[in-house]
Design a protein around this motif. Sequence first.
Motif, PDB file in Angstrom:
ATOM      1  N   GLN A  51       0.832  -1.196   0.000  1.00  0.00           N
ATOM      2  CA  GLN A  51       0.000   0.000   0.000  1.00  0.00           C
ATOM      3  C   GLN A  51       0.875   1.258   0.000  1.00  0.00           C
ATOM      4  O   GLN A  51       0.642   2.202  -0.737  1.00  0.00           O
ATOM      5  N   VAL A  52       1.950   1.218   0.838  1.00  0.00           N
ATOM      6  CA  VAL A  52       2.826   2.373   0.953  1.00  0.00           C
ATOM      7  C   VAL A  52       3.651   2.557  -0.308  1.00  0.00           C
ATOM      8  O   VAL A  52       3.792   3.661  -0.831  1.00  0.00           O
ATOM      9  N   GLU A  53       4.191   1.449  -0.845  1.00  0.00           N
ATOM     10  CA  GLU A  53       4.973   1.530  -2.072  1.00  0.00           C
ATOM     11  C   GLU A  53       4.102   2.072  -3.196  1.00  0.00           C
ATOM     12  O   GLU A  53       4.540   2.852  -4.022  1.00  0.00           O
ATOM     13  N   ALA A  58       1.803   4.127  -2.994  1.00  0.00           N
ATOM     14  CA  ALA A  58       1.595   5.569  -2.853  1.00  0.00           C
ATOM     15  C   ALA A  58       2.813   6.351  -3.337  1.00  0.00           C
ATOM     16  O   ALA A  58       2.739   7.554  -3.542  1.00  0.00           O
ATOM     17  N   ALA A  59       3.937   5.657  -3.543  1.00  0.00           N
ATOM     18  CA  ALA A  59       5.182   6.359  -3.877  1.00  0.00           C
ATOM     19  C   ALA A  59       5.187   6.872  -5.318  1.00  0.00           C
ATOM     20  O   ALA A  59       4.487   6.374  -6.144  1.00  0.00           O
TER      21      ALA A  59
END
Lengths: 290, 272
Positions: A285-287, A289-290
């Motif tokens: 999820q975080v990747e 968003a990158a």
Amino acid sequence: MKRSLVGWLFVAPALLHLVVFALGPILYAATLSLYDWNLLKGDSRFVGFQNFTRIWEDGQFAKALLNSALYTITSVPLGIALALAVALLVAQKIRGITIFRTIYYLPAVCSQVAIAMIWIYIFLPKKGMINGVLGWFGLPNETDFLSTPGWAMAALVFMSIWVALGPRMVLFVSGILNIPESLYEAAELDGATKNQQFWKVTLPLLTPTTFFVGVTSMISAMQVFTPVYMMTKGGPEGTTDVVGYHIYSAAWERFQIGEASAMSLVLFVIILALSFGPFRAMNKQVEGAA
Amino acid sequence: MIRRTLTWAALISLAIFLLAPFVWMVLVSLHPAKAPIPDYADLIPKDPQWKNYALVLFTPEVPVTRFLVNSLVVTLCVVLGQLLVTSMAAYGLARVRFRGASTVFGTFLASMMFAGVVTQIPVYLLMRELRWLDTFAALIIPGLSSAFNVFLLRQFMLGIPFELDEASQMDGATHWQIYWRVVLPLCKPALATAAAFTFFAVWTDFFWPLLATNSMRMRTLEVGLSIFKNSYGTTNWPLQMAAAVVTLLPMILVFILAQKWFVRGIQMSGIK
């Protein structure tokens, strides 16, 4: 200068710290677990995997793991349910609501030692805060919560919910405020009641938040130490001897470095196994968003 | 209307539930030292003993002022050190985007899973080997970085327009200059949040200072407070509660001043 070299230089201090204080120590703990070593006597002897069989022999470590499991599966779901309910309450647009959010957050920034001292007092028989109130209503008020085997764990769970309410609540509030208003309007047009809106809109959209709060709470609950050290020392009759405290006493009261390392590795593997899946999902999820 | 009344009733009773222990603590701390535990009816002290606070602060056996200085020094060093170390790493990961950056980031993220229990013995032995036990080095250096802050600051830096870096690079700025003069000043809100979280985490840390120090003059406030409990006797409630007030009051004040950064930080981490 080359781009990659510059990048590595920027991350070097943090990476070095990670290697010296996290990754290295895990490998070192794995090595220590293969030795029979009493820190005070100073002599260490290679024993292979013996520590990993010895820690199960007297049943105390297994019991400590069970105590931690009990603490975790009661305090985490109850704590999350309460935090979600409170978040729904304080996510409303009411004047002065931030004062309430601040009050609810307060215990989480306080010294855990001071909190434990206050709660020892709260749990006292007869004149403690809880028994005092029970006494008003003519109910039995002589239970010494922290010294009664059936009650001590419940008392620790109750206190942990009180302490951890704030951060969990804030995470849920920010999740709730991120849900588009239009979804509720659409639901309203379709005739959904407030109750249905909660189960069909709010709760499903909060899944990532619930996930995150659940995993981080689980990791810290499995390692709980300070309240046990301050309030019960693992008693009465070992009912609150959670694994974090059990390892502490093996290492720093009995100085059994090898056995304590073996126990800490077992705990490490359990936590890793339980949080691996959720963390991977979060990483994606975080990747993304990158 | 009913809904509103219910909301307020819930809000207020919950606030009482959260605040009552603190009110209780303050009231008990003003009873005469060694007094028996008061009933509810006598909870408000007739003759408030403010001198309990002086007793707690200046008792020769337990040097509270020394604990306070130790806590301040350790917290200040860790917060500043961590901001520098983690913001540099975040810059490298978010803005330089070198080969291997995503692996490094994954390692930091994964390390958030393994906390204290498994590293306590090895780090203690390392400190012993370096002869750092019972010194500021042991209290400060193991705390100088945090995966959580790397994560938080990286997420924030990804949101700053990359055109700024390109423009500076055209003007011949090095990466260090871009980091220090362009990106860091724009990160002030994220840095404030990281500082607030770190401040409270370090100030209230109990486990590591308990292990890493053993002389009275190196104890931090949090560990010192646990010593009060023993040195005043388990039944001297008024002095114990006065000690608890002394420890909590500065933190509550700092929290009220810094609280907006807590809420922002959680929104900033991008977890929805």
